[in-house]
Design a protein around this motif. Structure first.
Motif, short mmCIF file in Angstrom:
data_model
loop_
_atom_site.label_atom_id
_atom_site.label_comp_id
_atom_site.label_asym_id
_atom_site.label_seq_id
_atom_site.Cartn_x
_atom_site.Cartn_y
_atom_site.Cartn_z
N VAL A 121 3.70 0.14 9.87
CA VAL A 121 3.65 0.27 8.40
C VAL A 121 3.87 -1.09 7.75
O VAL A 121 3.16 -1.46 6.81
CB VAL A 121 4.71 1.30 7.92
CG1 VAL A 121 4.91 1.22 6.42
CG2 VAL A 121 4.29 2.71 8.32
N TYR A 124 0.61 -3.54 8.65
CA TYR A 124 -0.71 -3.26 8.09
C TYR A 124 -0.73 -2.98 6.59
O TYR A 124 -1.79 -2.91 5.99
CB TYR A 124 -1.37 -2.11 8.85
CG TYR A 124 -1.96 -2.58 10.16
CD1 TYR A 124 -3.12 -3.34 10.18
CD2 TYR A 124 -1.34 -2.30 11.36
CE1 TYR A 124 -3.65 -3.81 11.36
CE2 TYR A 124 -1.86 -2.76 12.56
CZ TYR A 124 -3.02 -3.51 12.55
OH TYR A 124 -3.55 -3.98 13.72
N ILE A 137 -4.14 -3.17 0.48
CA ILE A 137 -4.32 -2.15 1.52
C ILE A 137 -3.00 -1.44 1.75
O ILE A 137 -2.00 -2.07 2.11
CB ILE A 137 -4.81 -2.79 2.84
CG1 ILE A 137 -6.08 -3.60 2.60
CG2 ILE A 137 -5.06 -1.73 3.90
CD1 ILE A 137 -6.38 -4.59 3.69
N PHE A 139 -1.10 2.04 3.53
CA PHE A 139 -1.18 3.21 4.43
C PHE A 139 -0.02 4.13 4.08
O PHE A 139 1.13 3.71 4.06
CB PHE A 139 -1.08 2.76 5.89
CG PHE A 139 -2.32 2.07 6.37
CD1 PHE A 139 -3.38 2.81 6.89
CD2 PHE A 139 -2.45 0.70 6.29
CE1 PHE A 139 -4.54 2.18 7.31
CE2 PHE A 139 -3.60 0.07 6.71
CZ PHE A 139 -4.65 0.81 7.23
N SER A 141 2.02 7.77 4.89
CA SER A 141 2.34 8.67 6.00
C SER A 141 1.64 8.17 7.26
O SER A 141 1.62 6.98 7.54
CB SER A 141 2.02 10.13 5.66
OG SER A 141 0.64 10.38 5.77
N LEU A 142 1.02 9.05 8.01
CA LEU A 142 0.48 8.62 9.29
C LEU A 142 -1.00 8.27 9.28
O LEU A 142 -1.43 7.33 9.90
CB LEU A 142 0.74 9.69 10.36
CG LEU A 142 2.18 9.76 10.83
CD1 LEU A 142 2.38 10.93 11.75
CD2 LEU A 142 2.58 8.48 11.55
N VAL A 143 -1.78 9.04 8.58
CA VAL A 143 -3.24 8.82 8.69
C VAL A 143 -3.95 8.66 7.34
O VAL A 143 -5.16 8.80 7.28
CB VAL A 143 -3.91 9.95 9.49
CG1 VAL A 143 -3.61 9.82 10.96
CG2 VAL A 143 -3.52 11.31 8.98
N PHE A 144 -3.21 8.37 6.28
CA PHE A 144 -3.85 8.18 4.99
C PHE A 144 -3.81 6.72 4.59
O PHE A 144 -2.77 6.08 4.72
CB PHE A 144 -3.16 9.03 3.92
CG PHE A 144 -3.30 10.51 4.15
CD1 PHE A 144 -4.48 11.16 3.86
CD2 PHE A 144 -2.26 11.24 4.69
CE1 PHE A 144 -4.62 12.51 4.09
CE2 PHE A 144 -2.38 12.59 4.93
CZ PHE A 144 -3.57 13.23 4.63
N LYS A 145 -4.94 6.24 4.12
CA LYS A 145 -4.95 4.85 3.66
C LYS A 145 -5.57 4.76 2.27
O LYS A 145 -6.36 5.62 1.88
CB LYS A 145 -5.70 3.98 4.64
CG LYS A 145 -7.18 4.08 4.59
CD LYS A 145 -7.84 2.92 5.30
CE LYS A 145 -9.34 3.02 5.14
NZ LYS A 145 -10.09 1.97 5.75
N SER A 147 -7.24 1.65 -0.18
CA SER A 147 -7.59 0.24 -0.40
C SER A 147 -8.15 0.11 -1.82
O SER A 147 -8.94 0.94 -2.25
CB SER A 147 -8.66 -0.23 0.57
OG SER A 147 -8.34 0.12 1.87
#
Lengths: 218, 86
Positions: A121, A124, A137, A139, A141-145, A147
């Motif tokens: 975290v 990135y 950019i 991110f 939680s785990l799989v949400f991004k 930009s």
């Protein structure tokens, strides 16, 4: 006779100057090859999925390493818990050896997962400043991004905020970028050298203006 | 009439008599379930690393991918150890 590629290269060099020619911040810091650095100028071998042709990353920013201190302390406590604290916890002491062994293994695995997650975290969630735009950019939680970006020439105002004794000593602060684009405001929190970031953005804004005046825009 | 596997299972559950080992059996089942859930988390971490490394490319991308896979393999090994030892 020059080839078309050589012509294109010559044209590109004429249109855009090298960033160190117009930015004192980049000229001062030079190329930073340390990828873990939270203020990496002209980082080599760093790319962004939606980078345009000939667009260069001038600065990679992430939160100052001091912001990682709290989760690192938690990780250290988690690491020593099975060896220091648990032997004094009666229900744990009563368990058979095999259960104790598996519980400790699982706890250490959990700790490693926690450290990996926190590091990812931090690593990135970054802010890129290129010669054309600023890119945020995030991110979640785990799989949400998420930009978002704004063109340099859409930047209207850049503010810097530094607060607190520790952050003042370490030169850590927030940079707030007001833009005329779809995203009206970018907040870059707890980054090192906020005044240098502001200076770089001002230099880029000035260079964009110069490019327009001199007809050097792409 | 032959009993189906499901009905045999429920019959054995109903006929279950708690013994001194019952709390440990419950703990074992709980641990195995928790580690299995952790394996799912390790898979999500691999997916996350994939997403992150595709977004921002850095020279440490292969190292982070390797760490993610090592984390998943370690999770599976811990589950196997728990299954065999407990």
């Amino acid at each position: 006779m020059p080839t078309s590629q050589a012509k294109a290269k010559a044209q590109s060099q004429r249109v855009h100057r090298h960033p160190t020619e117009y930015s004192s911040v980049l000229a001062k810091h030079g190329e930073c090859a340390n990828i873990l650095h939270s203020f990496a100028t002209l980082p080599p071998e760093v790319g962004y999925e939606a980078l345009l042709d000939e667009e260069k990353i001038l600065l990679l920013l992430r939160q100052h390493p001091i912001t990682n201190l709290h989760w690192m302390l938690i990780a250290v406590v988690m690491l020593i818990t099975p060896f220091v604290l648990l032997p004094f916890f009666p229900p744990f002491a009563m368990l058979p050896v095999a259960f104790k062994f598996v519980l400790i293994l699982f706890w250490l695995l959990f700790t490693s997962g926690f450290v990996l997650e926190r590091f990812l975290v931090w690593f990135y969630n970054c802010f890129l400043i290129t010669d054309e735009r600023v890119i945020d950019i995030d991110f979640f939680s785990l799989v949400f991004k998420h930009s978002s970006f704004a063109q340099i020439d859409k930047i209207q105002d850049v503010d810097t905020q530094v607060g607190g004794v520790l952050y003042s000593l370490l030169d850590v602060g927030d940079v707030i970028v007001q833009t005329a684009s779809e995203i009206p405001q970018f907040e870059i929190e707890k980054v090192p050298h906020p005044s240098q970031v502001t200076k770089l953005l001002n230099e880029l804004m000035y260079e964009e203006e110069q490019e327009k005046i001199e007809g050097r825009t792409r | 009439m032959n009993a189906t596997p499901a009905s045999s299972f429920f019959t054995s559950l109903l006929a279950f008599q708690p013994t001194a080992n019952t709390p440990l059996l419950i703990l074992k089942a709980g641990l195995l379930f928790a580690i299995a859930m952790y394996i799912v988390f390790a898979l999500v971490v691999i997916r996350q690393i994939d997403l992150m490394t595709k977004t921002v490319r850095t020279p440490v991308t292969p190292v982070l991918r390797m760490i993610g896979w090592a984390h998943l393999i370690a999770s599976c090994v811990v589950w196997l150890i728990a299954f065999v030892m407990l």
